[in-house]
Design an enzyme around this catalytic site. Sequence first.
Site, PDB file in Angstrom:
ATOM      1  CG  ASP A 106      -0.886   1.828  -1.252  1.00  0.00           C
ATOM      2  OD1 ASP A 106      -1.179   0.881  -2.008  1.00  0.00           O
ATOM      3  OD2 ASP A 106       0.174   2.462  -1.342  1.00  0.00           O
ATOM      4  CG  ASP A 320      -1.724  -3.296  -5.425  1.00  0.00           C
ATOM      5  OD1 ASP A 320      -1.899  -2.903  -4.251  1.00  0.00           O
ATOM      6  OD2 ASP A 320      -1.489  -2.512  -6.370  1.00  0.00           O
TER       7      ASP A 320
END
Length: 439
Positions: A106, A320
């Site tokens: 992540d 991201d």
Amino acid sequence: MVACVSYLSLFILSLFIVYFVPVQSGGGFSAQLIHRDSPTSPFHNSSETHSQRLTNAFRRSINRLSYINTSRHELQSDVYSDGDIGEYIMNISIGTPPMEILGIADTGSDLIWMQCKPCAHCYKQDAPLFDPKSSSTYEPLSCLSTECKALNATINGTFCPPKAGDSTCLYTYIYGSGFTKGDLATETVTLASVSGKPIAFPKTIIGCGRNNSGGFDKREFGIIGLGGGVVSLVSQLGPSIDGKFSYCLVPISDVPYYSSKIYFGANAIVSGYGVVSTPLVKKNPDTFYLLTLQAISVDDVIIEFKGSSFGTTEGNIIIDSGTTVTMLPKYFYLELESAIASKIQVKRVHDPDKVFSLCYKFNSNFKVPKIVVRFAFASVKLDPLNSFIMITKHVGCFTFLPTDDGRAIYGNLNQMNFWIGYDTVKRTVSFKPTDCTMH
Ligand SMILES: *[C@@H]1O[C@H](CO)[C@@H](O)[C@H](O)[C@H]1NC(C)=O
Ligand SMILES: *[C@@H]1O[C@H](CO)[C@@H](O)[C@H](O)[C@H]1NC(C)=O
Ligand SMILES: *[C@@H]1O[C@H](CO)[C@@H](O)[C@H](O)[C@H]1NC(C)=O
Ligand SMILES: *[C@@H]1O[C@H](CO)[C@@H](O)[C@H](O)[C@H]1NC(C)=O
Ligand SMILES: *[C@@H]1O[C@H](CO)[C@@H](O)[C@H](O)[C@H]1NC(C)=O
């Protein structure tokens, strides 16, 4: 010559080796980034169709918006959504003897944590929980430690009872859709290296989660935080990887399926023909990787980006890997969409799942215009596969979506087939068009 040979052998290796792939040039190490929907992923659901998988990934992107919150500091409610977090899974080992942990890789959070035994409130996990008692290197962080005090300001909070003395430093870490609470500890984290021999990183700060809720899947142990904050894997490996990591995401497609890779250290340096670099902007919190978007051009039309809720100039978009589609403030999205629509002559159709607004029935006349994402000092020309995705055999949709609150996120569909390097020391992000199946 040596480089040629090693690239060739890498390619051949990558056809046969399913998990860790040692990279033969330079130093550092690498690991597989497994897309949750790929056949090698434990999350793979063979009864789903390609278009169901895409629809789910888009739904997760929208759920993840609540997660990409630059001011998430408090628990918002007692109700947490089941929106799964993240798209890629990574495999690291924790403890002595090492226990293999499958976590969500992540780039939008920092803490490395997994569910721990005994657990007050754990989500259902198929594999056994990590048991600190069975690891000889597990050491709880004391309330008296400087780390416990220092981390209070950086992760959502550390807590110690009044007159705590030497008791264990507790943490709370909040995600948009959930949270983890537990003990902070230091532990040995082991990663595969270039030479093929695993490298152990002792005294890495981890969270031993004993109350975890929302958005977690029974096949994952926890989360491997790759963000920019001090407790992330990237920051803690710091000097040993010279602050560098990179990844090359293989396009989502049916077959054949190759897994993607993440590199740390010397072999993470993105170099050679076609590399462009843009500054990484520091903002509070330092978790998110912020870039500066100046404009997007569609053929000869330049659409200026006047900013997002993250900022009007520098640091106005988050890059991201855990968000699938690119999200842009509505005002900008609408201009972009109409510029693209004006360049495409074939018939527009509705997205049967009502996620995307710009879809076309593909035929031989369909031609995607040239789309260039202009970051500061770095123009990234998208391939048609970055900007349009086939949601059915015949319908392709534009892979961007508008946000109502002005947030801007550069998602992973736009990153596929680029080798993307993060240098947290020089503070740059580099892009190089690359066939990631060959990487
Ligand atoms: C994790 O990596 C190890 C080798 O580094 C491999 O043996 C193992 O099968 C991998 N596990 C999963 C579930 O991917
Ligand atoms: C797999 O996909 C099918 C079809 O969408 C769905 O009904 C089923 O619940 C999924 N299974 C799991 C374990 O998610
Ligand atoms: C972000 O989090 C803050 C504080 O936790 C909350 O007030 C705000 O509504 C959230 N913003 C979004 C867009 O979810
Ligand atoms: C877990 O944390 C939540 C949120 O702080 C709290 O409401 C709940 O009581 C905790 N559960 C346990 C079993 O400690
Ligand atoms: C963390 O900060 C909060 C508020 O600033 C404070 O109440 C708490 O005692 C601090 N925790 C530790 C472990 O220092």
